[in-house]
Design an enzyme around this catalytic site. Structure first.
Site, PDB file in Angstrom:
ATOM      1  N   HIS A  47       5.924 -24.831 -16.070  1.00  0.00           N
ATOM      2  CA  HIS A  47       5.979 -24.175 -17.392  1.00  0.00           C
ATOM      3  C   HIS A  47       6.527 -22.748 -17.261  1.00  0.00           C
ATOM      4  O   HIS A  47       5.757 -21.831 -16.968  1.00  0.00           O
ATOM      5  CB  HIS A  47       4.581 -24.156 -18.019  1.00  0.00           C
ATOM      6  CG  HIS A  47       4.132 -25.517 -18.449  1.00  0.00           C
ATOM      7  ND1 HIS A  47       4.344 -25.997 -19.721  1.00  0.00           N
ATOM      8  CD2 HIS A  47       3.521 -26.505 -17.763  1.00  0.00           C
ATOM      9  CE1 HIS A  47       3.867 -27.227 -19.808  1.00  0.00           C
ATOM     10  NE2 HIS A  47       3.360 -27.563 -18.631  1.00  0.00           N
ATOM     11  N   ASP A  94      -2.125  -7.226 -38.647  1.00  0.00           N
ATOM     12  CA  ASP A  94      -1.152  -7.964 -39.468  1.00  0.00           C
ATOM     13  C   ASP A  94      -1.160  -7.521 -40.931  1.00  0.00           C
ATOM     14  O   ASP A  94      -0.120  -7.258 -41.518  1.00  0.00           O
ATOM     15  CB  ASP A  94      -1.421  -9.476 -39.412  1.00  0.00           C
ATOM     16  CG  ASP A  94      -1.575  -9.960 -37.992  1.00  0.00           C
ATOM     17  OD1 ASP A  94      -1.017  -9.297 -37.105  1.00  0.00           O
ATOM     18  OD2 ASP A  94      -2.248 -10.981 -37.779  1.00  0.00           O
ATOM     19  N   SER A  95      -2.361  -7.440 -41.521  1.00  0.00           N
ATOM     20  CA  SER A  95      -2.395  -7.087 -42.942  1.00  0.00           C
ATOM     21  C   SER A  95      -2.044  -5.619 -43.149  1.00  0.00           C
ATOM     22  O   SER A  95      -1.435  -5.253 -44.154  1.00  0.00           O
ATOM     23  CB  SER A  95      -3.751  -7.429 -43.557  1.00  0.00           C
ATOM     24  OG  SER A  95      -4.782  -6.747 -42.900  1.00  0.00           O
ATOM     25  N   CYS A 126       8.202 -30.139 -18.630  1.00  0.00           N
ATOM     26  CA  CYS A 126       7.065 -31.033 -18.398  1.00  0.00           C
ATOM     27  C   CYS A 126       7.285 -32.375 -19.117  1.00  0.00           C
ATOM     28  O   CYS A 126       8.138 -33.142 -18.709  1.00  0.00           O
ATOM     29  CB  CYS A 126       5.781 -30.328 -18.820  1.00  0.00           C
ATOM     30  SG  CYS A 126       4.336 -31.035 -18.039  1.00  0.00           S
ATOM     31  N   TYR A 127       6.566 -32.644 -20.206  1.00  0.00           N
ATOM     32  CA  TYR A 127       6.815 -33.899 -20.939  1.00  0.00           C
ATOM     33  C   TYR A 127       8.281 -33.977 -21.360  1.00  0.00           C
ATOM     34  O   TYR A 127       8.898 -35.048 -21.333  1.00  0.00           O
ATOM     35  CB  TYR A 127       5.903 -33.970 -22.169  1.00  0.00           C
ATOM     36  CG  TYR A 127       5.993 -35.269 -22.936  1.00  0.00           C
ATOM     37  CD1 TYR A 127       5.465 -36.441 -22.416  1.00  0.00           C
ATOM     38  CD2 TYR A 127       6.602 -35.314 -24.195  1.00  0.00           C
ATOM     39  CE1 TYR A 127       5.557 -37.637 -23.125  1.00  0.00           C
ATOM     40  CE2 TYR A 127       6.695 -36.505 -24.913  1.00  0.00           C
ATOM     41  CZ  TYR A 127       6.172 -37.659 -24.372  1.00  0.00           C
ATOM     42  OH  TYR A 127       6.263 -38.846 -25.075  1.00  0.00           O
ATOM     43  N   GLY A 134       3.674 -31.884 -23.507  1.00  0.00           N
ATOM     44  CA  GLY A 134       2.834 -32.594 -24.473  1.00  0.00           C
ATOM     45  C   GLY A 134       1.839 -33.488 -23.761  1.00  0.00           C
ATOM     46  O   GLY A 134       1.961 -33.736 -22.553  1.00  0.00           O
ATOM     47  N   GLU A 173       7.283 -20.773 -19.566  1.00  0.00           N
ATOM     48  CA  GLU A 173       6.786 -19.941 -20.672  1.00  0.00           C
ATOM     49  C   GLU A 173       5.454 -19.284 -20.362  1.00  0.00           C
ATOM     50  O   GLU A 173       5.051 -18.335 -21.027  1.00  0.00           O
ATOM     51  CB  GLU A 173       6.674 -20.796 -21.949  1.00  0.00           C
ATOM     52  CG  GLU A 173       5.583 -21.867 -21.963  1.00  0.00           C
ATOM     53  CD  GLU A 173       5.975 -23.182 -21.269  1.00  0.00           C
ATOM     54  OE1 GLU A 173       6.912 -23.164 -20.448  1.00  0.00           O
ATOM     55  OE2 GLU A 173       5.320 -24.212 -21.528  1.00  0.00           O
ATOM     56  N   LYS A 210       2.980 -12.122 -33.282  1.00  0.00           N
ATOM     57  CA  LYS A 210       2.132 -10.925 -33.366  1.00  0.00           C
ATOM     58  C   LYS A 210       2.762  -9.697 -32.695  1.00  0.00           C
ATOM     59  O   LYS A 210       2.737  -8.598 -33.238  1.00  0.00           O
ATOM     60  CB  LYS A 210       0.782 -11.218 -32.725  1.00  0.00           C
ATOM     61  CG  LYS A 210      -0.170 -10.057 -32.831  1.00  0.00           C
ATOM     62  CD  LYS A 210      -1.547 -10.540 -33.159  1.00  0.00           C
ATOM     63  CE  LYS A 210      -2.411  -9.433 -33.659  1.00  0.00           C
ATOM     64  NZ  LYS A 210      -3.213  -9.849 -34.787  1.00  0.00           N
ATOM     65  N   GLY A 260      -7.124  -5.567 -39.916  1.00  0.00           N
ATOM     66  CA  GLY A 260      -6.404  -6.042 -38.742  1.00  0.00           C
ATOM     67  C   GLY A 260      -4.959  -5.545 -38.758  1.00  0.00           C
ATOM     68  O   GLY A 260      -4.477  -5.024 -39.771  1.00  0.00           O
TER      69      GLY A 260
END
Ligand code: XMP
Length: 525
Positions: free
Chosen positions: A181, A239-240, A90-91, A63, A183, A381, A237
């Site tokens: 990090h 997703d839809s 980190c934070y 953060g 991630e 996604k 797209g």
């Protein structure tokens, strides 16, 4: 707000990521899910864990705050009282250190980017996070503070080549703290560390997989829609389109109507291409709203990026609303809203700054008398893509580059006009077609052309020209949150430039954007 349905989470136990405002928080949860561990994100300032989730482990995100500054976000005691394994990043590390009586200080030099980290053997329960015998790895650092005094009970687990403290583990509790990090994809063994955290330290079964997702989603859809009829807002797209396919799988094609809004801001030939794909899905009811004139009228004279986004978002919703009001058979509105959108727009975010307002969520007005069906509101996604493939959708649709909700409007700097959209559609089509032709389409994660609001001098034949510029953007990424520059051959880029200048009148210069994200964003607006 209309009643939110399908909020039943797909699993009832997982790892809870506490968000302290890092731009990378969602990546932590995504990486955990990629390794099979279900995870959720909540604001680090909430005062209790989410109802209905058995928390198997806690991760404290990074953060922007400094723990020693007044008003900085603090470590919630309830999280520590759950007595589950904790990983601070980190934070999050600095919060753990401060709580245990250690000292955090402003680093003499802000560290940003890759670093080489050396792991040292440790003994506490959290030492299982590091592969035995593996000593050196590349990690991604991004911090302005560091640890001045290590608190009692902790031991050093890793340092960088420059002797910056990189990891701590508790001597007898299942707690670890990382300055880097894990991630971020640049951290070589980051995903492995998160997998070890979930499996070895939290004792989770890594069973968050494709079939489990489809079964659970279909079950919830059937349960909540019953015999209703769903209107799906399709944009072409991923997703839809996958939303429409999943709803059809769960309810049958006769209960789903796809409505496709042509904003006039789509890519060249997008409307027929998408219509075709939707028909192949077995869709029986499809409507096309030709709304281009309306969008151009409302965007006239608008040059501010945020204003453009807001206008488009509003019109998009109004168009659907008008349609829905004319057709009384609908009971539900299906949307491809994703988990990151839900977290960011539902106020779960812990104050990470708004960089751009995404338009495809949260704008549905109270007066819309439809219930919402958002089957992917717990999914990322790449998980939606996996569902699409599981449902048998073609790869060419599922693996398409992402396209932003506001369309070409955010790739036209300055005013959006019919002529400028046409110019950009042509240039973009030349670029994308060339990527396919040279089998380079999947080298970038996303590629597109941008029309710049500047003119420059050129020479064509014997004549001086004074015309507009196209920028080509091609990025590598895994989720759009960070991005690198795609390594496209110069010979390919010059071929594209040559084709654009020859075929698109009004363009006399093409440039290639070589900026990573951060500091730039992927889209130009
Ligand atoms: P930025 O420009 O924020 O883009 O680095 C990250 C990814 O998000 C896409 N994008 C959007 N997608 N609605 C969307 O559905 C939006 O308003 C929007 N804005 C950006 C962008 O194309 C990239 O893939």
């Amino acid at each position: 707000m209309p009643e939110k349905i399908l909020s039943n989470r797909p699993q009832n136990q997982g790892i809870l990521v506490l968000d302290f405002g890092s731009q990378y928080t969602l990546l932590i949860a995504r990486r955990l899910r990629e390794v099979g561990a279900y995870s959720e994100v909540i604001d680090g300032r909430v005062t209790a864990p989410p109802v209905g989730l058995t928390v198997r482990g806690i991760i404290l995100s990074g953060g922007p705050d400094s723990v020693y500054e007044e008003g900085s976000r603090s470590l919630p005691e309830w999280a520590m009282k759950l007595n589950v394994p904790v990983l601070g990043i980190c934070y999050g590390m600095q919060l753990l250190v401060e709580r245990a009586g250690g000292k955090v200080r402003a680093a003499t030099k802000r560290e940003y980017g890759r670093a080489t980290m050396n792991v040292v053997p440790t003994t506490g329960p959290a030492s299982v996070l590091f592969e035995e015998g593996s000593t050196t790895q590349t990690v991604w650092m991004s911090h302005g503070d560091d640890i001045g005094t290590i608190p009692q009970g902790y031991q050093i687990a890793a340092e960088t080549d420059g002797h910056v403290l990189a990891a701590l583990v508790h001597v007898h509790l299942p707690i670890a703290a990382l300055q880097y990090h894990p991630e971020v994809a640049h951290s070589e063994k980051g995903a492995d560390l998160l997998r070890r955290f979930a499996k070895n330290l939290c004792g989770m079964t890594l069973d968050w997989d494709g079939q489990a997702r489809v079964d659970s989603l279909c079950h919830h859809i059937k349960e909540t829609v019953g015999s209703g009829h769903v209107l799906v807002a399709c944009s072409g797209g991923v997703d839809s389109t996958v939303t429409a396919a999943l709803l059809m799988r769960a309810l049958g094609p006769e209960k789903v109507t796809a409505v496709f809004c042509d904003t006039g801001l789509l890519r060249k030939n997008e409307v027929p291409w998408v219509s075709e794909k939707l028909k192949v899905l077995g869709l029986q009811h499809m409507e096309l709203l030709s709304s281009g004139d309306l969008f151009f009228r409302e965007l006239k004279g608008v040059t501010d990026p945020e204003q453009k986004r807001k206008i488009i978002g509003r019109l998009f919703i109004e168009e659907f609303e008008t349609y829905a009001k004319k057709h009384k058979e609908f009971t539900h509105l299906g949307q491809g809203t994703l988990y990151p959108d839900v977290i960011e727009s539902a106020g779960h975010g812990a104050g990470a700054k708004v960089i751009k307002s995404h338009h495809n969520v949260g704008g549905l007005p109270d007066r819309l008398a439809l219930k919402l069906v958002e089957p992917f509101r717990w999914l990322f996604k790449d998980e939606v893509r996996a569902v699409g493939l599981q449902l048998g959708l073609p790869e060419e649709l599922i693996q398409r580059h992402p396209f932003p909700g506001p369309g070409l409007a955010v790739r036209i700097l300055g005013e959006v006009t019919v002529d400028r959209v046409k110019m950009l559609q042509e240039a973009d089509d030349i670029f994308i077609s060339a990527l396919h032709e040279k089998q380079l389409y999947h080298v970038p994660w996303q590629a597109f052309a941008v029309l710049l609001p500047i003119k420059s001098v050129g020479v064509m034949g014997d004549n001086r020209t004074y015309q507009q510029t196209i920028a080509l953007r091609a990025v590598t990424s895994s989720d759009g949150m960070t991005a690198g520059v795609a390594d496209l051959p110069l010979s390919f880029l010059t071929l594209v430039s040559d084709r654009i200048i020859r075929r698109v009148s009004g363009i006399n210069r093409v440039v290639f954007d070589i900026t990573t994200k951060p500091p730039a964003t992927i889209e130009w607006e």
